[in-house]
Design an enzyme around this catalytic site. Structure first.
Site, PDB file in Angstrom:
ATOM      1  N   HIS A 196      37.985  39.461  37.548  1.00  8.96           N
ATOM      2  CA  HIS A 196      38.946  38.437  37.626  1.00  8.96           C
ATOM      3  C   HIS A 196      38.005  37.265  38.196  1.00  8.96           C
ATOM      4  O   HIS A 196      38.820  35.916  37.754  1.00  8.96           O
ATOM      5  CB  HIS A 196      39.941  38.573  38.814  1.00  8.96           C
ATOM      6  CG  HIS A 196      39.452  38.631  40.213  1.00  8.96           C
ATOM      7  ND1 HIS A 196      38.865  39.533  40.726  1.00  8.96           N
ATOM      8  CD2 HIS A 196      39.408  37.675  41.080  1.00  8.96           C
ATOM      9  CE1 HIS A 196      38.614  39.306  41.803  1.00  8.96           C
ATOM     10  NE2 HIS A 196      38.978  38.033  42.275  1.00  8.96           N
ATOM     11  N   HIS A 260      31.141  41.091  40.107  1.00  5.37           N
ATOM     12  CA  HIS A 260      31.213  39.650  39.769  1.00  5.37           C
ATOM     13  C   HIS A 260      30.151  38.567  39.847  1.00  5.37           C
ATOM     14  O   HIS A 260      30.062  37.762  38.877  1.00  5.37           O
ATOM     15  CB  HIS A 260      32.350  39.113  40.937  1.00  5.37           C
ATOM     16  CG  HIS A 260      33.603  39.800  41.049  1.00  5.37           C
ATOM     17  ND1 HIS A 260      34.307  40.273  40.139  1.00  5.37           N
ATOM     18  CD2 HIS A 260      34.105  40.300  42.152  1.00  5.37           C
ATOM     19  CE1 HIS A 260      35.120  40.835  40.456  1.00  5.37           C
ATOM     20  NE2 HIS A 260      35.240  41.112  41.967  1.00  5.37           N
TER      21      HIS A 260
HETATM   22  C1  BG6 Z   1      37.528  42.096  44.366  1.00  7.89           C
HETATM   23  C2  BG6 Z   1      36.752  42.800  45.612  1.00  7.89           C
HETATM   24  O1  BG6 Z   1      37.188  42.303  43.238  1.00  7.89           O
HETATM   25  O2  BG6 Z   1      37.149  40.706  44.899  1.00  7.89           O
HETATM   26  C3  BG6 Z   1      37.298  42.557  46.809  1.00  7.89           C
HETATM   27  O3  BG6 Z   1      36.977  44.273  45.396  1.00  7.89           O
HETATM   28  C4  BG6 Z   1      37.253  41.093  47.133  1.00  7.89           C
HETATM   29  O4  BG6 Z   1      36.853  43.340  48.082  1.00  7.89           O
HETATM   30  C5  BG6 Z   1      37.700  40.169  45.829  1.00  7.89           C
HETATM   31  O5  BG6 Z   1      37.970  40.766  48.455  1.00  7.89           O
HETATM   32  C6  BG6 Z   1      37.427  38.880  46.202  1.00  7.89           C
HETATM   33  O6  BG6 Z   1      38.315  38.039  45.402  1.00  7.89           O
HETATM   34  P1  BG6 Z   1      38.400  36.441  45.216  1.00  7.89           P
HETATM   35  O7  BG6 Z   1      39.067  35.946  44.243  1.00  7.89           O
HETATM   36  O8  BG6 Z   1      39.412  36.314  46.697  1.00  7.89           O
HETATM   37  O9  BG6 Z   1      37.053  35.919  45.667  1.00  7.89           O
END
Ligand code: BG6
Length: 522
Positions: A196, A260
């Site tokens: 994402h 990520h």
């Molecule tokens: C997820 C992780 O992929 O991303 C989570 O598994 C994390 O642990 C989250 O909290 C963070 O996403 P964002 O969009 O809030 O930075």
């Protein structure tokens, strides 16, 4: 509500694991936003599948509450027209015997809504359930046109695609195994491995920033750049995922860095692609990951840092430590914080460290990329690093306060030559008078359109595992070493500061929990 997008074929979205948190927090609110924005055809329908016993109406009520909470554009009237497209089937998706029932339900919905044979499967399950579901989809012939060469009339081709959530494996072998399982059922062009972070507006804007402007690319190399930092800091703890997080498949290195942050690093470091087509962009990000140096055992203690939060306070509120979280065993050595120095062995990046860090319960929720430039070659106004002048920095704020900030030196007005850092500030929302779209909405729409640009290739995932695997193995073996800790509400363990300080560098730590303003940028 805008009129629906005429150019996009409607489809049935089948979410496996629909009673889970992701469906309520992200998937259905994103689909609702797409519906309201007119981005997807009104016939688009959803079938949630999970073991929890629920009727269609129960599911709709649950989703209504979730959308009211998570979608700023919620409107009760529009909800009613959207809710009619939501359906639910209580079934165990790993059980082969459930599939005739599932197929029959899908056919009924497709007929009622006119979605034809287009299906977008979404795996939002615990990872151990991925394979049985993929096998069941295949053995029940639910892929009528998954294999490109099956098409007789390409104009009338329907499609079946699958979105696979992370974690995509827990090491190289399991990721490769999952890729093979997918490949036995789906053509690779139908597999959408979601990250994402790639759907975040500012991450996408990186491509525009770098490749639609003539002024940055010439200085985007070892000649001018001293180092790059990628930070994803969260103030939340492990929330309801304590037992997963503390398990052998959890921890910040797997959860955030492998997935990520390495991907964001690849976008910062990639060569200009030949075209903006998915295959050309992904060819370049894959090359970066292939060029990332794999750490030898001797280098690990110097280049990788882990830590676990202990009790502390965030924004004035006391918070408990990692080991007090639900589901976390008292002797857990899982890291809630990880930092990694990555060297990219290419002509462009030789000698430029990329520092990646991510942690829970840190001082501030922020995701940012900092590109720090080298000092001027001749210090006319004083020394560069360590002296009165700071190095130039480009800070790309991924979230919150999406934008790009350039820090440079300016003369303080008045008599004498006093120099201070000033900031040129591009604020995404102010400039475009718009809130960035939720990452999941962007990615769901791309999958419906069949655009894989913002999804990962199988090689990228397997290579990202290769990069972190020696560190994970080292940490798993060195259980006698004391585990570094950091109080909740700080920027991680001291060892992480030492990682940069050794080279005379320091992390950019924005002030805790206060809105950033250009003049306060350190
Ligand atoms: C997820 C992780 O992929 O991303 C989570 O598994 C994390 O642990 C989250 O909290 C963070 O996403 P964002 O969009 O809030 O930075």
């Amino acid at each position: 509500m805008k009129p629906p997008n005429e150019n996009l074929a409607p489809c049935l979205i089948v979410i496996f694991g629909a009673s889970g948190d992701l469906t309520a927090r992200k998937l259905i609110p994103s689909l609702y936003d797409l519906f309201v924005g007119g981005f997807m055809p009104a016939q688009t329908s959803v079938l949630g599948v999970a073991r929890t016993a629920m009727s269609d109406d129960d599911f709709r009520t649950r989703m209504k509450d979730a959308v009211a909470k998570h979608s700023p554009g919620f409107d009760a009237k529009t909800w009613d027209s959207f809710a009619a497209s939501l359906h639910y089937l209580a079934a165990d998706p790993t059980a082969e015997a459930e599939y005739p029932r599932l197929k029959e339900r899908m056919a009924r919905i497709a007929k009622a809504h006119g979605t034809g044979e287009n299906v977008l499967f979404y795996l939002s399950l615990a990872p151990q359930f991925y394979e049985p579901v993929i096998v069941n989809i295949g053995s029940h012939q639910m892929i009528t046109e998954g294999k490109a060469w099956c098409s007789i009339n390409r104009q009338e081709r329907s499609w079946q695609r699958i979105i696979v959530e992370k974690p995509f494996g827990h090491d190289v072998e399991s990721a490769a195994y999952l890729n093979r399982a997918l490949g036995r059922v789906f053509e690779d062009e139908s597999v959408f491995r979601i990250d994402h972070y790639l759907g975040k507006e500012t991450v996408q804007n990186l491509l525009v920033f770098r490749f639609a402007n003539a002024i940055f690319e010439p200085i985007w190399s070892r000649q001018y750049i001293d180092h790059v930092q990628v930070t994803a800091a969260e103030t939340v703890g492990v929330e309801s995922r304590g037992s997963y997080y503390a398990s052998d498949s959890g921890g910040a290195m797997r959860d955030m860095i492998q997935s990520h942050l390495l991907q964001v690093m690849a976008l910062v470091a990639m060569e200009p692609p030949v075209t903006m087509r998915a295959e050309d962009i992904r060819a370049e990000t894959t090359k970066v990951l292939n060029a990332a140096r794999i750490l030898s055992e001797d280098e690990i203690s110097a280049c990788a840092v882990r830590g676990q939060y202990v009790a502390g306070s965030i924004a004035g509120q006391p918070v408990s430590g990692f080991k007090d979280e639900k589901g976390v065993p008292a002797d857990s050595r899982a890291e809630s914080y990880a930092a990694l120095q990555v060297m990219i062995d290419t002509w462009r990046w030789n000698g430029v460290p990329f520092y990646l860090r991510s942690g829970k319960r840190m001082a501030k929720k922020t995701t940012e990329i900092v590109v720090e430039f080298k000092p001027t070659p001749h210090g006319l106004f004083g020394k560069g690093r360590g002296g009165p002048m700071a190095n130039n920095q480009i800070v790309i704020n991924v979230q919150p306060n999406e934008g790009i900030r350039l820090r440079f030196e300016g003369k303080v007005p008045g008599i004498g030559m006093k120099i201070r850092s000033v900031v040129m500030d591009f604020d995404y929302c102010r400039q475009f008078q718009a809130q960035p779209m939720e990452a999941y909405a962007t990615l769901l729409l791309d999958a419906m359109r069949g655009d894989q640009t913002l999804f990962k290739q199988r090689q990228e995932i397997e290579q990202s595992w290769r990069i972190v695997q020696p560190v994970l193995a080292y940490w798993a073996e060195h259980t006698q070493e004391p585990l570094p800790v950091y109080p909740a509400g700080t920027w991680g363990p001291p060892a992480a500061d030492i990682l940069l300080a050794r080279e005379g560098r320091q992390w950019r730590n924005p002030p805790p929990e206060v809105p950033e303003s250009p003049v306060t940028l350190p």
